[in-house]
Design a protein around this motif. Structure first.
Motif, PDB file in Angstrom:
ATOM      1  N   TYR A 137     -36.664   8.291 -51.385  1.00 16.62           N
ATOM      2  CA  TYR A 137     -37.347   9.494 -50.919  1.00 16.62           C
ATOM      3  C   TYR A 137     -36.337  10.495 -50.341  1.00 16.62           C
ATOM      4  O   TYR A 137     -36.693  11.380 -49.584  1.00 16.62           O
ATOM      5  CB  TYR A 137     -38.411   9.141 -49.880  1.00 16.62           C
ATOM      6  N   VAL A 138     -35.063  10.323 -50.705  1.00 19.86           N
ATOM      7  CA  VAL A 138     -34.015  11.262 -50.305  1.00 19.86           C
ATOM      8  C   VAL A 138     -33.884  12.318 -51.398  1.00 19.86           C
ATOM      9  O   VAL A 138     -33.825  11.993 -52.593  1.00 19.86           O
ATOM     10  CB  VAL A 138     -32.675  10.539 -50.103  1.00 19.86           C
ATOM     11  N   VAL A 139     -33.838  13.590 -50.994  1.00 23.22           N
ATOM     12  CA  VAL A 139     -33.833  14.691 -51.952  1.00 23.22           C
ATOM     13  C   VAL A 139     -32.772  14.466 -53.036  1.00 23.22           C
ATOM     14  O   VAL A 139     -31.699  13.920 -52.785  1.00 23.22           O
ATOM     15  CB  VAL A 139     -33.613  16.033 -51.218  1.00 23.22           C
ATOM     16  N   ARG A 140     -33.094  14.868 -54.247  1.00 26.88           N
ATOM     17  CA  ARG A 140     -32.347  14.476 -55.437  1.00 26.88           C
ATOM     18  C   ARG A 140     -30.863  14.808 -55.383  1.00 26.88           C
ATOM     19  O   ARG A 140     -30.021  14.012 -55.803  1.00 26.88           O
ATOM     20  CB  ARG A 140     -32.984  15.146 -56.658  1.00 26.88           C
ATOM     21  N   ILE A 188     -39.303  17.863 -44.276  1.00 25.85           N
ATOM     22  CA  ILE A 188     -38.115  17.075 -43.974  1.00 25.85           C
ATOM     23  C   ILE A 188     -37.309  17.758 -42.871  1.00 25.85           C
ATOM     24  O   ILE A 188     -37.103  18.978 -42.899  1.00 25.85           O
ATOM     25  CB  ILE A 188     -37.217  16.900 -45.218  1.00 25.85           C
ATOM     26  N   LEU A 189     -36.869  16.962 -41.898  1.00 32.30           N
ATOM     27  CA  LEU A 189     -35.917  17.414 -40.887  1.00 32.30           C
ATOM     28  C   LEU A 189     -34.528  16.939 -41.286  1.00 32.30           C
ATOM     29  O   LEU A 189     -34.300  15.750 -41.494  1.00 32.30           O
ATOM     30  CB  LEU A 189     -36.275  16.828 -39.516  1.00 32.30           C
ATOM     31  N   PRO A 219     -38.164  12.284 -42.954  1.00 30.30           N
ATOM     32  CA  PRO A 219     -39.481  12.811 -43.348  1.00 30.30           C
ATOM     33  C   PRO A 219     -40.384  12.971 -42.130  1.00 30.30           C
ATOM     34  O   PRO A 219     -40.448  12.094 -41.268  1.00 30.30           O
ATOM     35  CB  PRO A 219     -40.023  11.725 -44.288  1.00 30.30           C
ATOM     36  N   LEU A 220     -41.090  14.094 -42.059  1.00 29.14           N
ATOM     37  CA  LEU A 220     -41.980  14.361 -40.930  1.00 29.14           C
ATOM     38  C   LEU A 220     -43.451  14.283 -41.311  1.00 29.14           C
ATOM     39  O   LEU A 220     -44.263  13.753 -40.568  1.00 29.14           O
ATOM     40  CB  LEU A 220     -41.674  15.737 -40.332  1.00 29.14           C
ATOM     41  N   THR A 232     -31.966  21.546 -39.472  1.00 30.59           N
ATOM     42  CA  THR A 232     -32.520  22.383 -40.522  1.00 30.59           C
ATOM     43  C   THR A 232     -33.777  21.713 -41.053  1.00 30.59           C
ATOM     44  O   THR A 232     -33.930  20.486 -40.944  1.00 30.59           O
ATOM     45  CB  THR A 232     -31.492  22.596 -41.651  1.00 30.59           C
ATOM     46  N   PHE A 233     -34.687  22.484 -41.592  1.00 26.61           N
ATOM     47  CA  PHE A 233     -35.939  21.962 -42.144  1.00 26.61           C
ATOM     48  C   PHE A 233     -36.084  22.454 -43.579  1.00 26.61           C
ATOM     49  O   PHE A 233     -35.646  23.561 -43.921  1.00 26.61           O
ATOM     50  CB  PHE A 233     -37.138  22.430 -41.321  1.00 26.61           C
ATOM     51  N   PHE A 234     -36.725  21.623 -44.409  1.00 21.13           N
ATOM     52  CA  PHE A 234     -37.004  22.057 -45.773  1.00 21.13           C
ATOM     53  C   PHE A 234     -38.182  21.268 -46.318  1.00 21.13           C
ATOM     54  O   PHE A 234     -38.661  20.305 -45.704  1.00 21.13           O
ATOM     55  CB  PHE A 234     -35.770  21.911 -46.672  1.00 21.13           C
TER      56      PHE A 234
END
Length: 752
Positions: A254-257, A348-349, A320-321, A395-397
């Protein structure tokens, strides 16, 4: 709370002092915890050892890199169990340099055991258990030992150490290398391995004439990065979680690609990209130890150990939030190609610490002697620590909810998909110094009555800088006047008193008391507020019975433990609007009552059964705070992530050159959010294995982790801390930590 520091599977140990703290424990009643004293020609069996080596400390259900955490009825410390090497902590403080960045279980260690809670309190002044390890020193005869490990998921670990004589006048050498390339059980989109760690050791040892002792000078270099993964699952009634069709728990990432996040440096205001792997998430360290012992002419044994530790730490984490659903009109697009996106969206934080120099220097010096019925130790401990401008940039995304998710651009993000830069960012810099005096005595009052006690006196000084400037969105430090000076000095006391009394040769009672004090560290000044520096007190009392024979060793003990003035920082999500998040600091107390019964049974040759059961009730006290304009009070709620009932069943059988073993660990339901509305259903963690001794030099083994192939989650549920009604979340997608899926591991060991 810095969530990535929490995710170590909680399991623990039962020792003579701590057998029933109302926590997770292993066997106390093992052979090497039985001390025999002469009484009219008969042996009186008591429990009086400082350390227990029969511990499977490294058998971890969460990962291959860390020891089992020891749960004492309090929430797991973010760094996990304390790790000592050569009687000193491998790192002074676990954040930002986690202990597993510089220490791993290795053939480069001559000995690894578990230090009891009373010994840690007496010698270090700290609360909890500690892995106690000693580096392999030079040997008078040539020795070569090593181990190669692999797994069904491609884990590769090589470990080798050689030692032997240099000259005939007592000089010897040791040299070793450890290399770990672990993809874990899931596939990342940007790297093969979730953990890459290399440790190299070299040193010399001089043996003094007439067996007076020895002195060793050892150098260690470590280079490590690791990545934490999370699972997406569907939450249901009775704490059950259901695996998704398109996301396998423990098998998918679940970690961004691309593993990238955009950062605004909180010190300079500069924007740049940081990666979860490689140069942006790597810690390196240099370690020099000088240690040994010398037997003085008056019979006192002088023991000394010193360490200089220099590291440069970089750290990247993605937490993950929450997950929410976005329709086609919500305005989300894929960052890679601008294609419109609708469906589940994950918040995501991102947390990034750029290169941070850390220096620590420590030394422990002690004298020990048997004086009649007293075994006395007197010691001095010095610890110096300097961290240079620690920052945690925030940072958040948004990202898609799928294996190897894609980053999204949303209506409130910048052109790259990021927002809320440095909201809740952290900063501190400076030094800590701890100077301690301690003493212990193991007193054999009579053949039936033993007392063990110790006292630790410590002066703790903080000197550094922090800032009270609020960390608003887009914040960076641009004015030197924003920094405030830290100048604090604390006097702290710790110690223990343990008593055992044999009513008969095999049966007796024991009573224990332990007390520790601490105050805040530099890390407590990271946020934009003046932390509460009141003393943190942890009294612990216990009473129980023991029964030791040739075929059964048993202990049963009840314990009360309290710890006040705890501090945690929570990444909270607004239950009324899941797109809103904030970092909140909370002070609170915890108390726990517990009862543990533990025994080892040896009914016939070759067979050994260890069993324990623990009942505990850890609850929060004085737990209140304000978030999103609302007051919350969670006093008397159950502590997160700590089961009330724990059980461990460990059978083993040895015959000829074969040894077969299994380990079953049971956890009752564990609360997963602060309101206790969400929890995880009871679960088992299972291990099994077989080993075969080919000859006196070679051993081969196989281990299966999670052989029941359970796919449940554990720990806490990110972003759900304030949820009060579970029913709306039945069927909802949540994120959390998990135990490893079914995994086979294979090893070959040699020792010449």
């Amino acid at each position: 709370m810095k969530n990535p520091k929490l995710k170590i599977s909680a399991l623990g140990l039962l020792l003579s002092f701590s057998g029933a703290f109302g926590q997770q424990v292993d066997s106390l009643a093992v052979k090497n915890a039985v001390n025999t004293a002469t009484k009219g020609g008969e042996g009186v069996k008591t429990v009086t050892t400082k350390e227990d080596n029969n511990r499977n400390v490294m058998l971890n259900a969460a990962n291959n890199t860390s020891p089992r955490d020891v749960n004492i009825g309090l929430p797991s410390t973010v760094g996990g169990i304390t790790i000592l090497e050569n009687d000193l902590p491998v790192v002074y403080f676990f954040w930002p340099e986690l202990p597993n960045k510089t220490w791993r279980q290795s053939v480069g260690l001559e000995k690894t055991g578990l230090l009891k809670m009373d010994q840690l309190a007496n010698t270090m002044g700290d609360l909890g258990f500690a892995v106690n390890s000693y580096s392999q020193t030079g040997t008078k005869d040539f020795k070569l030992k090593g181990k190669f490990t692999t797994s069904t998921f491609g884990w590769l670990q090589g470990d080798v150490n050689a030692s032997g004589p240099i000259s005939k006048n007592g000089w010897t050498y040791t040299v070793g290398a450890f290399a770990n390339f672990d993809p874990s059980t899931y596939k990342l989109g940007f790297a093969r391995n979730a953990d890459e760690t290399k440790i190299f050791r070299a040193g010399v040892t001089k043996y003094f004439n007439n067996d007076k002792g020895k002195i060793s000078i050892l150098y260690k270099y470590a280079d490590s990065y690791s990545i934490t993964n999370y699972a997406v699952f569907q939450y249901g009634e009775n704490g059950k979680v259901t695996e998704l069709d398109n996301f396998k728990i423990g098998r998918d990432s679940y970690v961004v690609r691309d593993g990238q996040m955009k950062i605004k440096d909180i010190l300079t205001g500069e924007s740049y990209w940081a990666s979860m792997s490689g140069k942006d998430n790597r810690s390196t360290s240099h370690n020099i130890d000088i240690f040994g012992n010398y037997l003085l002419n008056n019979g006192w044994n002088f023991k000394f150990t010193t360490r200089a530790h220099f590291s440069k730490v970089k750290m990247a984490n993605m937490i993950p939030l929450s997950i929410f659903n976005a329709n086609s009109t919500a305005g989300y697009t894929l960052a890679s190609n601008g294609q419109p996106y609708s469906g589940q969206v994950g918040t995501i934080l991102g947390m990034y610490t750029p290169e941070t120099p850390i220096t620590s220097v420590a030394g422990r010096f002690s004298l020990n002697k048997q004086l009649g019925n007293h075994n006395v130790t007197l010691g001095v401990l010095e610890q110096y620590y300097h961290v240079d401008k620690f920052t945690s940039n925030r940072t958040f995304f948004f990202q898609t909810v799928e294996p190897q998710p894609q980053r999204l651009i949303g209506p409130n993000t910048d052109a790259d998909g990021f927002y809320n830069y440095n909201a809740g960012g952290e900063y501190h810099s400076g030094t800590e110094n701890k100077l301690s005096l301690y003493g212990t005595d193991e007193w054999k009052v009579t053949d039936n009555f033993n007392l063990s006690y110790g006292l630790h006196l410590r002066n703790h000084i903080l000197d550094g800088e922090y800032s009270l400037t609020p960390r608003t969105v887009g914040f960076s430090f641009t004015d030197p006047s924003q920094f405030n000076h830290i100048s604090q000095s604390f006097f702290q006391i710790a110690g223990s008193l343990n008593a055992t009394y044999n009513i008969t040769k095999n049966f007796g009672v024991l009573a224990n008391f332990l007390y520790t004090e601490e105050n805040r560290r530099l890390e407590s000044y990271s946020q934009a507020f003046e932390p509460n520096t009141n003393k943190i007190k942890s009294p612990l009392g216990a009473f129980g019975v023991f029964w030791n024979t040739n075929w059964i060793q048993l202990i049963s003990q009840a314990t009360y433990l309290k710890k006040n003035n705890n501090l945690n920082r929570y990444n909270l999500v607004n239950p009324a609007n899941s797109s809103q998040a904030q970092t909140t600091t909370v002070y609170y107390d915890i108390q726990t009552l517990g009862w543990t019964t533990d025994f080892v049974l040896k009914p016939f040759k070759g067979f050994n059964l260890h069993y324990l059961v623990t009942f505990q009730n850890p609850v929060y006290k004085k737990f209140n705070f304000n978030a999103f304009g609302k007051d919350y009070n969670y006093s008397d709620n159950n502590v997160l992530g700590v089961a009330k009932v724990l059980m461990e069943i460990d059978p083993s059988y040895s015959i000829d050159k074969w040894r077969f073993w299994a380990s079953f660990r049971y956890f009752s339901k564990q609360y997963a959010n602060l309101t206790n509305a969400l929890y995880f259903a009871p679960r088992w963690e299972t291990f099994g294995g077989v080993s075969y001794t080919v000859n006196k030099n070679i051993n081969i083994g196989a281990t299966v982790i999670n052989f029941l192939n359970q796919r449940g989650a554990s720990g806490t549920i990110n972003g759900a801390e304030l949820i009060t009604d579970a029913s709306p979340y039945y069927g909802k997608l949540l994120t959390g930590t998990y135990i490893m899926p079914l995994t086979g591991q294979f090893s070959v060991s040699f020792n010449f």
